[in-house]
Design an enzyme around this catalytic site. Structure first.
Site, PDB file in Angstrom:
ATOM      1  N   ASP A 113     -43.910 -24.979  -6.560  1.00  0.00           N
ATOM      2  CA  ASP A 113     -43.412 -23.628  -6.778  1.00  0.00           C
ATOM      3  C   ASP A 113     -43.704 -23.291  -8.241  1.00  0.00           C
ATOM      4  O   ASP A 113     -42.992 -23.740  -9.137  1.00  0.00           O
ATOM      5  CB  ASP A 113     -41.913 -23.571  -6.465  1.00  0.00           C
ATOM      6  CG  ASP A 113     -41.307 -22.193  -6.722  1.00  0.00           C
ATOM      7  OD1 ASP A 113     -41.936 -21.387  -7.440  1.00  0.00           O
ATOM      8  OD2 ASP A 113     -40.191 -21.934  -6.226  1.00  0.00           O
TER       9      ASP A 113
ATOM     10  N   LYS B 264     -43.946 -13.622 -10.060  1.00  0.00           N
ATOM     11  CA  LYS B 264     -43.580 -13.217 -11.422  1.00  0.00           C
ATOM     12  C   LYS B 264     -44.771 -12.745 -12.274  1.00  0.00           C
ATOM     13  O   LYS B 264     -45.167 -11.596 -12.173  1.00  0.00           O
ATOM     14  CB  LYS B 264     -42.792 -14.338 -12.100  1.00  0.00           C
ATOM     15  CG  LYS B 264     -41.440 -14.594 -11.405  1.00  0.00           C
ATOM     16  CD  LYS B 264     -40.386 -15.221 -12.287  1.00  0.00           C
ATOM     17  CE  LYS B 264     -39.007 -15.031 -11.695  1.00  0.00           C
ATOM     18  NZ  LYS B 264     -38.540 -16.111 -10.841  1.00  0.00           N
TER      19      LYS B 264
ATOM     20  N   PHE C 110     -34.655 -23.958  -7.701  1.00  0.00           N
ATOM     21  CA  PHE C 110     -34.467 -22.573  -7.272  1.00  0.00           C
ATOM     22  C   PHE C 110     -35.757 -22.101  -6.622  1.00  0.00           C
ATOM     23  O   PHE C 110     -36.816 -22.140  -7.240  1.00  0.00           O
ATOM     24  CB  PHE C 110     -34.115 -21.648  -8.442  1.00  0.00           C
ATOM     25  CG  PHE C 110     -33.888 -20.230  -7.995  1.00  0.00           C
ATOM     26  CD1 PHE C 110     -32.686 -19.848  -7.415  1.00  0.00           C
ATOM     27  CD2 PHE C 110     -34.897 -19.281  -8.102  1.00  0.00           C
ATOM     28  CE1 PHE C 110     -32.491 -18.545  -6.966  1.00  0.00           C
ATOM     29  CE2 PHE C 110     -34.705 -17.975  -7.649  1.00  0.00           C
ATOM     30  CZ  PHE C 110     -33.498 -17.611  -7.094  1.00  0.00           C
TER      31      PHE C 110
HETATM   32  C1  LIG Z   1     -37.984 -16.252  -9.456  1.00  0.00           C
HETATM   33  C2  LIG Z   1     -38.274 -17.473  -8.688  1.00  0.00           C
HETATM   34  C3  LIG Z   1     -38.302 -17.470  -7.282  1.00  0.00           C
HETATM   35  C4  LIG Z   1     -37.930 -16.259  -6.469  1.00  0.00           C
HETATM   36  O1  LIG Z   1     -38.759 -15.164  -6.688  1.00  0.00           O
HETATM   37  P1  LIG Z   1     -38.312 -13.716  -6.142  1.00  0.00           P
HETATM   38  O2  LIG Z   1     -39.457 -12.821  -6.522  1.00  0.00           O
HETATM   39  O3  LIG Z   1     -37.029 -13.372  -6.832  1.00  0.00           O
HETATM   40  O4  LIG Z   1     -38.135 -13.823  -4.685  1.00  0.00           O
HETATM   41  C5  LIG Z   1     -38.647 -18.642  -6.640  1.00  0.00           C
HETATM   42  N1  LIG Z   1     -38.948 -19.752  -7.326  1.00  0.00           N
HETATM   43  C6  LIG Z   1     -38.939 -19.795  -8.669  1.00  0.00           C
HETATM   44  C7  LIG Z   1     -39.305 -21.057  -9.374  1.00  0.00           C
HETATM   45  C8  LIG Z   1     -38.593 -18.666  -9.395  1.00  0.00           C
HETATM   46  O5  LIG Z   1     -38.541 -18.716 -10.732  1.00  0.00           O
END
Ligand SMILES: *Cc1c(COP(=O)(O)O)cnc(C)c1O
Length: 406
Positions: A222, A251, A137
């Site tokens: 990521d 986050k 994701f």
């Molecule tokens: C939450 C998340 C995203 C997306 O972040 P947003 O602030 O919602 O755009 C991308 N990669 C990972 C691993 C995430 O947990």
């Protein structure tokens, strides 16, 4: 009409979320209090966002102080607090360059653009493809849904953005076969968050680094969910001794204030020259003030050691919980305070039962329930959460034992 009485039927928000029927209006540490006064132990932390819990005094102070000075200047001017935060992030990581964003997806967009531009700037614009992994994701923009590769997020939104090749999570042959003359980068979450707390084995991360070095590829981590202390290290890659070239974060870095960043080595960032990328809000003074305040706490000596101790205690308690509820819990997954219960029963039922027991947790893919508490929790919160999880598991068992009445 009070906020608590807004039902799904009367909402004018896009119905893209199945919202739980509670409205949280304030918080204290690991506790969130709803409009009706109900207190919830918050082991979701807004999906790993409220890294220091709710209303942390140091963050409240930083934000309110900044709010009285200046809110926004744009990136047309020098930003001392942004310079300082970037420097601190570089000093504490592999990175030498930083670009601030408002969200995780934008941090990934920057990472993707940077990897492509790296090759283009070296005279190889044909190298634009990025290998990603099943179950990933990376966000909800057009490019990041293509990177994540989940059909349910891609369908109906027009042609999928070109340039992403997805391989199975742990298939060395497929990975090697996916790397070709057009490949620019490999992109991966060290521990999949939304995908269900699946940890990438250390040998796979080491292999990714080797393949990147061998083929001149950018390695993108990521760490939007795994970063900023969540796994007990500042960033998850430190557990593996494998450094990326580019890393997206978001986050936890804002502790609840929306912000993200793309971190990179000087070499990886070499193509991102004057005018090649931009953002109106990214690096906003309010965000920078809060980001610096979050680092004050997380990088203070001993803080991450404490996170690791708490995490160990929680994990041991969860192992016992699993033994008490073998019909519900199949496996404990994850690292640090990013833990998952892989269930034998439906995860959404479990999340609802936990909420009924006064505990907020978050569902993830692969039928997993995520525990992502604020990093500031202590022994009492761990004990209380496990007691409430026990209650939820018991309620799920009772449901199962009931003869099917329909
Ligand atoms: C939450 C998340 C995203 C997306 O972040 P947003 O602030 O919602 O755009 C991308 N990669 C990972 C691993 C995430 O947990």
């Amino acid at each position: 009409m009070s906020t608590a009485s807004v039902s799904a039927a009367s909402s004018v928000l896009l119905p893209t979320y199945a919202r739980a029927p509670i409205a949280l209006e304030r918080g204290e540490g690991a506790w969130a209090i709803a409009t009706d006064g109900q207190r919830f132990l918050d082991f979701g932390a807004g999906i790993a966002v409220n890294s220091l819990g709710h209303a942390h005094p140091h963050l409240v102070e930083a934000l309110t102080q900044q709010a009285q000075r200046i809110w926004h200047t744009s990136n047309l001017y020098t930003m001392p607090d942004g310079e300082r935060l970037a420097r601190r992030l570089c000093e504490a990581t592999f990175a030498e360059r930083v670009f601030f964003t408002n969200s995780g997806a934008e941090a990934n967009e920057c990472a993707i653009k940077m990897a492509r531009k790296y090759h283009a700037a070296k005279g190889q614009p044909e190298r634009y493809r990025i290998v990603t992994f099943e179950g990933a994701f990376h966000g909800r923009t057009l490019a990041t849904i293509a990177a994540g590769g989940q059909q349910k997020y891609i369908d109906g939104f027009g042609p999928k953005v070109d340039g992403f090749d997805q391989v199975p999570f742990d298939d060395e042959a497929a990975l090697k076969a996916a790397i070709g003359p057009e490949t620019a980068a490999l992109m991966i979450e060290p521990i999949q968050g939304e995908g269900g707390l699946r940890s990438v084995p250390m040998r796979v991360l080491k292999l990714l680094r080797e393949l990147c070095d061998e083929h001149g590829l950018m390695l993108i981590f990521d760490e939007i969910q795994t970063g900023v202390g969540r796994t007990g290290k500042f960033f998850a890659y430190e557990h593996y001794g494998v450094s990326p070239d580019i890393m997206s974060i978001a986050k936890g870095i804002g502790g609840g204030f929306p912000m993200g960043a793309c971190l990179a080595t000087e070499e990886a960032a070499a193509g991102m020259t004057l005018g090649t990328h931009g953002t109106t809000f990214g690096g906003n003074p309010l965000a920078m003030a809060v980001g610096n305040a979050v680092l004050d706490v997380i990088l203070a000596p001993g803080f991450l050691d404490q996170v690791q101790k708490t995490a160990l205690r929680l994990r041991q308690s969860l192992a016992q919980l699993k033994d008490h509820h073998p019909g519900v819990i199949e496996e404990i997954r994850g690292e640090g305070l990013m833990l998952g219960l892989k269930l034998k029963t439906l995860n959404t039922d479990f999340v609802a039962q936990a909420r009924a027991a006064g505990l907020l947790v978050v569902a993830a893919g692969d039928n997993v329930v995520r525990l992502l508490p604020p990093l500031i929790i202590g022994e009492s919160e761990v004990a209380e959460a496990v007691a409430r999880l026990d209650k939820a598991a018991g309620a799920v068992e009772a449901e199962l034992a009931r003869p099917a009445a329909e």
